[in-house]
Motif scaffolding. Structure first.
Motif, PDB file in Angstrom:
ATOM      1  N   THR A 132       0.789  -1.253  -0.147  1.00  0.00           N
ATOM      2  CA  THR A 132      -0.027   0.060   0.089  1.00  0.00           C
ATOM      3  C   THR A 132       0.758   1.379  -0.087  1.00  0.00           C
ATOM      4  OG1 THR A 132      -1.828  -1.219   0.992  1.00  0.00           O
ATOM      5  CG2 THR A 132      -1.773   1.319   1.347  1.00  0.00           C
TER       6      THR A 132
ATOM      7  N   ASN B 156      -3.323  -0.112  -3.215  1.00  0.00           N
ATOM      8  CA  ASN B 156      -3.906  -0.476  -2.074  1.00  0.00           C
ATOM      9  C   ASN B 156      -3.765  -2.102  -1.897  1.00  0.00           C
ATOM     10  OD1 ASN B 156      -5.455  -1.236   0.171  1.00  0.00           O
ATOM     11  ND2 ASN B 156      -6.337   0.744   0.252  1.00  0.00           N
ATOM     12  N   THR B 157      -3.097  -2.639  -0.964  1.00  0.00           N
ATOM     13  CA  THR B 157      -2.852  -4.149  -1.145  1.00  0.00           C
ATOM     14  C   THR B 157      -3.672  -4.728   0.411  1.00  0.00           C
ATOM     15  OG1 THR B 157      -0.861  -3.951   0.181  1.00  0.00           O
ATOM     16  CG2 THR B 157      -0.913  -4.057  -2.237  1.00  0.00           C
ATOM     17  N   GLU B 158      -4.635  -3.991   0.943  1.00  0.00           N
ATOM     18  CA  GLU B 158      -5.421  -4.608   2.094  1.00  0.00           C
ATOM     19  C   GLU B 158      -6.015  -5.533   1.787  1.00  0.00           C
ATOM     20  OE1 GLU B 158      -7.174  -0.979   4.247  1.00  0.00           O
ATOM     21  OE2 GLU B 158      -5.237  -0.025   4.360  1.00  0.00           O
ATOM     22  N   SER B 159      -6.871  -5.629   0.583  1.00  0.00           N
ATOM     23  CA  SER B 159      -7.604  -6.585   0.318  1.00  0.00           C
ATOM     24  C   SER B 159      -7.464  -6.881  -1.134  1.00  0.00           C
ATOM     25  CB  SER B 159      -9.176  -6.301   0.640  1.00  0.00           C
ATOM     26  OG  SER B 159      -9.977  -7.026   0.119  1.00  0.00           O
ATOM     27  N   GLY B 160      -6.429  -7.675  -1.418  1.00  0.00           N
ATOM     28  CA  GLY B 160      -6.051  -8.041  -2.903  1.00  0.00           C
ATOM     29  C   GLY B 160      -5.330  -6.833  -3.172  1.00  0.00           C
TER      30      GLY B 160
ATOM     31  N   THR C  45      -5.769  -3.108  -5.267  1.00  0.00           N
ATOM     32  CA  THR C  45      -6.643  -2.348  -6.202  1.00  0.00           C
ATOM     33  C   THR C  45      -5.600  -0.986  -6.583  1.00  0.00           C
ATOM     34  OG1 THR C  45      -7.250  -1.187  -4.010  1.00  0.00           O
ATOM     35  CG2 THR C  45      -8.601  -2.770  -5.208  1.00  0.00           C
TER      36      THR C  45
ATOM     37  N   THR D  17      -8.943  -3.611 -10.162  1.00  0.00           N
ATOM     38  CA  THR D  17      -8.604  -4.527  -9.234  1.00  0.00           C
ATOM     39  C   THR D  17      -7.730  -5.599 -10.032  1.00  0.00           C
ATOM     40  OG1 THR D  17     -10.448  -4.348  -7.984  1.00  0.00           O
ATOM     41  CG2 THR D  17      -9.314  -6.366  -7.613  1.00  0.00           C
TER      42      THR D  17
ATOM     43  N   THR E 269      -6.890  -9.039 -11.260  1.00  0.00           N
ATOM     44  CA  THR E 269      -7.686 -10.149 -11.183  1.00  0.00           C
ATOM     45  C   THR E 269      -6.630 -11.604 -11.227  1.00  0.00           C
ATOM     46  OG1 THR E 269      -8.258 -10.129 -13.313  1.00  0.00           O
ATOM     47  CG2 THR E 269      -9.962  -9.255 -11.876  1.00  0.00           C
TER      48      THR E 269
END
Length: 612
Positions: free
Chosen positions: A412, A433-437, A439, A445, A447
């Protein structure tokens, strides 16, 4: 030809009318009798009649259930017997003859007008299963079935369906039969021939029963053309035969007849080449090869007597071949069907040459085709060619980083893309941002990550990363969540629209000193209030304006000591210490610099600036 067809139909009906009558009504029309009765009373179909009797299929075609029958005449049956070494129909095993006849029967009443180029199922079955064999109908010039039989007289109506006279017996199809019949696989057929040598004859192998049944993932012509372009070859003959053999073997599963309904998400299968492929169902049925780039299964369950075919839109490459051909990032885009829009954009902008350079390394966040479709629609463009080349160039560059950055190295933070601000050399920023996957700029995002190329790595993304404004970063970075809440409070001016103004249009560009969430929390404590709602409208507006310099893109290296006018009150900058002093003598530290947007630059600060 039209008159000839009419004449043939009249002959059929006349023969039937003179040979068939009932007790009460005398002569009847063909439409008043069943398929079986029509065949029985037409001497040109005596061989077919004998075959129906021998196989017990007369009753099937004499009922009320509707069928479409492609009916071979006596000459066609004679040719079939001679070609297969039979002296008569009695020499053909009953089970074989039964399946051959059923391969001419299709459920329902399908007149010639309803036939179109594509696959339909006959009543014949694969082995002892209930899986019906496929027929390839080609209507490009008349009606041709499996490239073996042509309809000579269509649409002979009977009481339980329709008969189309054909000039040849439609043999039980093999993998090769269907590959040859469909012109969309013509390059695949060329490849099978070109790859054959003294050790392996692909045509013979896929026509026979040794190692069968086969499951074949068959690349269409466009997929092969993409591969040739990617590898820089003009034809299949340029590909070394051993390499072509490895590629073809990677598309075949031996000893299994895997139909679409047998596929499961995450399923792996070992190919004839020896390496595994992986099935993905998350975005429709797809095959994942060693490149990590998915191939879409466009046609499923083309069932033959020795296996099943699924058409795919990309040539699958095993690691063994990748190690040999080693495609670049541009090459991967060109050989991947779902990245065809990206490949087109690279060609339009000339960036295909940049990303084909094996002496440089890049990381590319590659949008899939659907992402480009949404991007074009959102911006009022009909196609990529409608986007100004300079704009499209910057958009594509905004997806590229210098160097190879694997997903394990992403964190992040802000990084710089190859896109630039205006005519300067200042690279635009990208918020990861790597907090959830993973983005990117809050809008795209990852994939599929870590697809290796000869000159870097590709990460597949689901949205085009548009050129960012200062608002983009404020919204994307949760560190500025309170700032966004202040800017969008209902009683405030439309700060979002103003700060989204395109560069070169007044009042852009902007230099924004953006207070963090912690800075706002400290402000509330300092003022002795509990929330932003306790700040009156005019004060909040003046406060927010004090953080924006209009008409200038002032980067860290351009900061100088002195007083600067903002949209609100004046502030005093100390470039040496990287601080800002407001009119109340309060000092704020610049803690993050040069978050470059397309219409300005953002610097994060640790204290909210207040107007006098």
């Amino acid at each position: 030809m039209k008159n000839l067809l009419k004449l043939s139909l009249i002959v059929f009906l006349t023969v039937f009318a003179t040979s068939c009558s009932d007790d009460d009504n005398g002569d009847v029309n063909a439409g008043e009798v069943t398929i079986a009765a029509f065949v029985q009373n037409n001497p040109d179909y005596s061989s077919m009649q004998a075959a129906l009797v021998r196989t017990g299929l007369v009753e099937t075609l004499d009922g009320s259930t509707e069928y479409t029958v492609f009916a071979p005449n006596n000459v066609a049956f004679e040719a079939f017997l001679n070609a297969n070494g039979f002296a008569s129909l009695d020499d053909v095993p009953v089970d074989v003859l039964t399946n051959v006849l059923l391969n001419h029967v299709v459920p329902g009443n399908n007149d010639s007008a309803s036939l179109s180029t594509g696959y339909i199922n006959s009543l014949a079955t694969f082995g002892t299963t209930t899986n019906n064999l496929s027929l390839y109908v080609d209507t490009s010039a008349g009606v041709r079935i499996n490239n073996e039989a042509s309809v000579t007289t269509p649409d002979v109506a009977v009481s339980n369906g329709v008969i189309h006279a054909v000039d040849a017996v439609i043999g039980i199809p093999t993998i090769v039969t269907q590959a040859t019949a469909n012109s969309g696989f013509s390059i695949l057929v060329e490849a099978l021939i070109a790859a054959s040598d003294a050790n392996i004859d692909y045509v013979a192998l896929l026509s026979g029963t040794a190692s069968s049944p086969f499951t074949v993932f068959a690349p269409d012509n466009a997929a092969f053309n993409n591969l040739l372009t990617t590898l820089g070859y003009s034809s299949l003959s340029d590909i070394p035969q051993p390499v072509l053999q490895l590629v073809l073997n990677y598309h075949v599963l031996a000893g299994v007849n895997v139909r679409a309904e047998d596929l499961t998400d995450g399923q792996t299968a070992t190919t004839f080449q020896g390496e595994d492929i992986t099935i993905s169902l998350a975005n429709g049925p797809q095959i994942i090869d060693a490149t990590g780039m998915p191939a879409n299964i466009s046609v499923t369950n083309v069932q033959t007597s020795n296996g099943v075919i699924h058409a795919i839109d990309k040539v699958l490459l095993p690691q063994e071949v990748i190690d040999i051909v080693d495609p670049t990032i541009a090459g991967l885009a060109m050989m991947t069907a779902d990245l065809s829009s990206l490949a087109e954009a690279l060609t339009i902008t000339g960036l295909d040459t940049v990303l084909d350079d094996r002496n440089a390394e890049f990381t590319v966040f590659a949008p899939v085709n659907s992402a480009f479709d949404l991007f074009l629609t959102a911006n009022g463009f009909a196609s990529l060619s409608d986007v100004p080349v300079d704009v499209l160039t910057q958009v594509i560059l905004n997806h590229a980083l210098t160097g190879t950055v694997l997903s394990s190295s992403l964190s992040t933070s802000y990084t710089s893309t190859l896109a630039t601000y205006g005519t300067s050399a200042n690279n635009l920023s990208l918020y990861i941002n790597t907090e959830s996957g993973v983005t990117l700029n809050g809008i795209s995002t990852v994939t599929t990550a870590d697809i290796n190329a000869a000159n870097g790595v590709v990460h597949i993304v689901d949205s085009v990363i548009a050129l960012p404004t200062v608002v983009t970063f404020a919204v994307a970075d949760p560190t500025f969540g309170t700032l966004v809440s202040a800017l969008t409070r209902p009683d405030q001016p439309d700060f979002v629209s103003v700060l989204s103004t395109a560069n070169g249009t007044s009042p852009a560009p902007f230099t924004v000193f953006a207070p963090t969430n912690t800075a706002f929390e400290d402000l509330l404590t300092e003022l002795g209030i509990s929330s932003l709602d306790d700040i009156d409208t005019a004060t909040l507006t003046a406060t927010l304006n004090t953080h924006v310099i209009a008409g200038a893109n002032v980067r860290e290296e351009n900061l100088v000591d002195g007083t600067v006018s903002t949209l609100g009150d004046d502030i005093v900058i100390n470039a040496t210490n990287a601080t800002i002093t407001d009119q109340n003598g309060r000092i704020s530290n610049i803690i993050v610099t040069n978050v470059q947007a397309a219409n300005g630059v953002v610097h994060a600060i640790d204290k909210v600036l207040l107007p006098q």
